[in-house]
Write a protein that holds these residues in place. Structure first.
Motif, PDB file in Angstrom:
ATOM      1  N   LYS A  61     -13.898   7.192  -4.512  1.00 19.41           N
ATOM      2  CA  LYS A  61     -14.784   6.268  -4.856  1.00 19.41           C
ATOM      3  C   LYS A  61     -15.197   5.305  -3.750  1.00 19.41           C
ATOM      4  N   LYS A  62     -16.337   4.655  -3.289  1.00 18.81           N
ATOM      5  CA  LYS A  62     -16.295   3.921  -2.338  1.00 18.81           C
ATOM      6  C   LYS A  62     -16.742   2.333  -2.881  1.00 18.81           C
ATOM      7  N   GLU A  63     -15.990   1.481  -2.606  1.00 17.94           N
ATOM      8  CA  GLU A  63     -16.171   0.177  -3.115  1.00 17.94           C
ATOM      9  C   GLU A  63     -16.199  -0.928  -1.828  1.00 17.94           C
ATOM     10  N   SER A  64     -16.899  -1.668  -1.591  1.00 16.88           N
ATOM     11  CA  SER A  64     -16.944  -2.427  -0.608  1.00 16.88           C
ATOM     12  C   SER A  64     -16.707  -2.027   0.703  1.00 16.88           C
ATOM     13  N   GLU A  65     -17.561  -0.856   0.886  1.00 14.89           N
ATOM     14  CA  GLU A  65     -17.282   0.037   2.170  1.00 14.89           C
ATOM     15  C   GLU A  65     -15.847   0.450   2.512  1.00 14.89           C
ATOM     16  N   GLU A  66     -15.057   0.597   1.516  1.00 14.64           N
ATOM     17  CA  GLU A  66     -13.735   1.221   1.469  1.00 14.64           C
ATOM     18  C   GLU A  66     -13.738   2.426   0.477  1.00 14.64           C
ATOM     19  N   ILE A  67     -13.177   3.495   1.120  1.00 15.71           N
ATOM     20  CA  ILE A  67     -12.901   4.896   0.131  1.00 15.71           C
ATOM     21  C   ILE A  67     -11.426   4.736  -0.455  1.00 15.71           C
ATOM     22  N   ILE A  68     -11.509   4.872  -1.805  1.00 14.00           N
ATOM     23  CA  ILE A  68     -10.462   4.863  -2.566  1.00 14.00           C
ATOM     24  C   ILE A  68     -10.523   6.144  -3.217  1.00 14.00           C
ATOM     25  N   VAL A  69      -9.200   6.787  -2.895  1.00 13.73           N
ATOM     26  CA  VAL A  69      -8.963   8.422  -3.605  1.00 13.73           C
ATOM     27  C   VAL A  69      -7.891   8.116  -4.453  1.00 13.73           C
ATOM     28  N   GLU A  70      -7.905   8.958  -5.669  1.00 11.16           N
ATOM     29  CA  GLU A  70      -6.869   9.061  -6.491  1.00 11.16           C
ATOM     30  C   GLU A  70      -6.333  10.390  -6.254  1.00 11.16           C
ATOM     31  N   LEU A  71      -5.060  10.683  -6.141  1.00  9.20           N
ATOM     32  CA  LEU A  71      -4.205  11.729  -5.805  1.00  9.20           C
ATOM     33  C   LEU A  71      -3.204  11.880  -6.846  1.00  9.20           C
ATOM     34  N   ILE A  72      -2.711  13.253  -7.129  1.00 12.81           N
ATOM     35  CA  ILE A  72      -1.310  13.235  -7.920  1.00 12.81           C
ATOM     36  C   ILE A  72      -0.509  13.150  -6.516  1.00 12.81           C
ATOM     37  N   GLY A  73       0.518  12.363  -7.063  1.00  6.78           N
ATOM     38  CA  GLY A  73       1.699  11.994  -6.011  1.00  6.78           C
ATOM     39  C   GLY A  73       2.855  12.961  -6.638  1.00  6.78           C
ATOM     40  N   PHE A  74       3.092  14.268  -5.975  1.00  5.15           N
ATOM     41  CA  PHE A  74       4.186  15.177  -6.255  1.00  5.15           C
ATOM     42  C   PHE A  74       5.525  14.351  -6.000  1.00  5.15           C
ATOM     43  N   TYR A  75       6.385  14.492  -6.887  1.00  5.14           N
ATOM     44  CA  TYR A  75       7.611  14.125  -6.576  1.00  5.14           C
ATOM     45  C   TYR A  75       8.616  15.033  -6.992  1.00  5.14           C
ATOM     46  N   ASP A  76       9.827  15.320  -6.552  1.00  3.69           N
ATOM     47  CA  ASP A  76      11.076  16.247  -6.748  1.00  3.69           C
ATOM     48  C   ASP A  76      11.951  15.765  -7.436  1.00  3.69           C
ATOM     49  N   SER A  77      12.934  16.435  -8.088  1.00  2.00           N
ATOM     50  CA  SER A  77      13.947  16.060  -8.899  1.00  2.00           C
ATOM     51  C   SER A  77      15.008  14.966  -7.982  1.00  2.00           C
ATOM     52  N   GLU A  78      14.825  15.105  -6.919  1.00  2.00           N
ATOM     53  CA  GLU A  78      15.726  13.998  -6.157  1.00  2.00           C
ATOM     54  C   GLU A  78      14.709  12.716  -5.626  1.00  2.00           C
ATOM     55  N   ALA A  79      13.712  12.434  -6.229  1.00  2.00           N
ATOM     56  CA  ALA A  79      12.870  11.462  -5.744  1.00  2.00           C
ATOM     57  C   ALA A  79      13.370  10.107  -5.800  1.00  2.00           C
ATOM     58  N   GLU A  80      13.172   9.287  -5.108  1.00  2.00           N
ATOM     59  CA  GLU A  80      13.428   7.901  -5.251  1.00  2.00           C
ATOM     60  C   GLU A  80      12.471   7.253  -6.604  1.00  2.00           C
ATOM     61  N   GLU A  81      12.976   5.970  -7.219  1.00  2.00           N
ATOM     62  CA  GLU A  81      12.375   5.654  -8.081  1.00  2.00           C
ATOM     63  C   GLU A  81      10.904   5.222  -7.958  1.00  2.00           C
ATOM     64  N   THR A  82      10.559   4.563  -6.719  1.00  2.00           N
ATOM     65  CA  THR A  82       9.159   4.297  -6.270  1.00  2.00           C
ATOM     66  C   THR A  82       8.355   5.498  -6.233  1.00  2.00           C
ATOM     67  N   GLU A  83       8.995   6.542  -6.117  1.00  2.00           N
ATOM     68  CA  GLU A  83       8.025   7.868  -6.018  1.00  2.00           C
ATOM     69  C   GLU A  83       7.548   8.332  -7.481  1.00  2.00           C
ATOM     70  N   THR A  84       8.212   7.890  -8.595  1.00  2.00           N
ATOM     71  CA  THR A  84       7.999   8.309  -9.977  1.00  2.00           C
ATOM     72  C   THR A  84       6.865   7.349 -10.634  1.00  2.00           C
ATOM     73  N   ILE A  85       6.359   6.053  -9.986  1.00  2.00           N
ATOM     74  CA  ILE A  85       5.463   5.291 -10.448  1.00  2.00           C
ATOM     75  C   ILE A  85       4.070   5.472  -9.894  1.00  2.00           C
ATOM     76  N   THR A  86       3.199   4.935 -10.504  1.00  2.00           N
ATOM     77  CA  THR A  86       1.803   4.973  -9.916  1.00  2.00           C
ATOM     78  C   THR A  86       1.871   3.884  -8.796  1.00  2.00           C
ATOM     79  N   ARG A  87       1.463   4.153  -7.448  1.00  2.00           N
ATOM     80  CA  ARG A  87       1.569   3.297  -6.329  1.00  2.00           C
ATOM     81  C   ARG A  87       0.275   3.528  -5.667  1.00  2.00           C
ATOM     82  N   GLU A  88       0.006   2.296  -4.758  1.00  2.00           N
ATOM     83  CA  GLU A  88      -0.915   2.386  -3.752  1.00  2.00           C
ATOM     84  C   GLU A  88      -0.523   2.309  -2.385  1.00  2.00           C
ATOM     85  N   VAL A  89      -1.287   3.307  -1.499  1.00  2.00           N
ATOM     86  CA  VAL A  89      -0.862   3.329  -0.166  1.00  2.00           C
ATOM     87  C   VAL A  89      -1.944   3.330   0.783  1.00  2.00           C
TER      88      VAL A  89
END
Length: 93
Positions: A61-89
């Protein structure tokens, strides 16, 4: 471009980059690009056709001239806890 990553346990390996309004994603060695330059403020795009399997792009979506995409954030069995929560980058400035 801003990305909201929704976590999903998977052995898929994904790399994401953006330049301007174009998002490029590699999943397990397969690349595809998504051009969001035609989005106007308030527009939302879904149901993307892609060679990626699985396609991690859920919406854009585009809001205030910025593109915001929602993606699946794949993480493996050895992922850090920060990779297992919804996050914005930020993908580019």
């Amino acid at each position: 471009m801003k990305a909201i990553l929704t976590p999903q346990r998977s052995d898929n390996v994904m790399n994401v980059s953006a330049k301007g309004d174009v998002l490029t994603i590699e999943v397990d060695g397969v690349n595809d690009s998504f051009d969001f330059s035609t989005l106007n403020n308030g527009d939302i795009a879904v149901d993307f056709v892609s060679v990626l399997n699985p396609n991690p792009v859920l919406s854009a979506k585009k809001e205030s001239e910025e593109i915001i995409v929602e993606l699946i954030g794949f993480y493996d069995s050895e992922a850090e806890e920060t990779e297992t929560i919804t996050r914005e980058v930020i993908l580019n400035g």
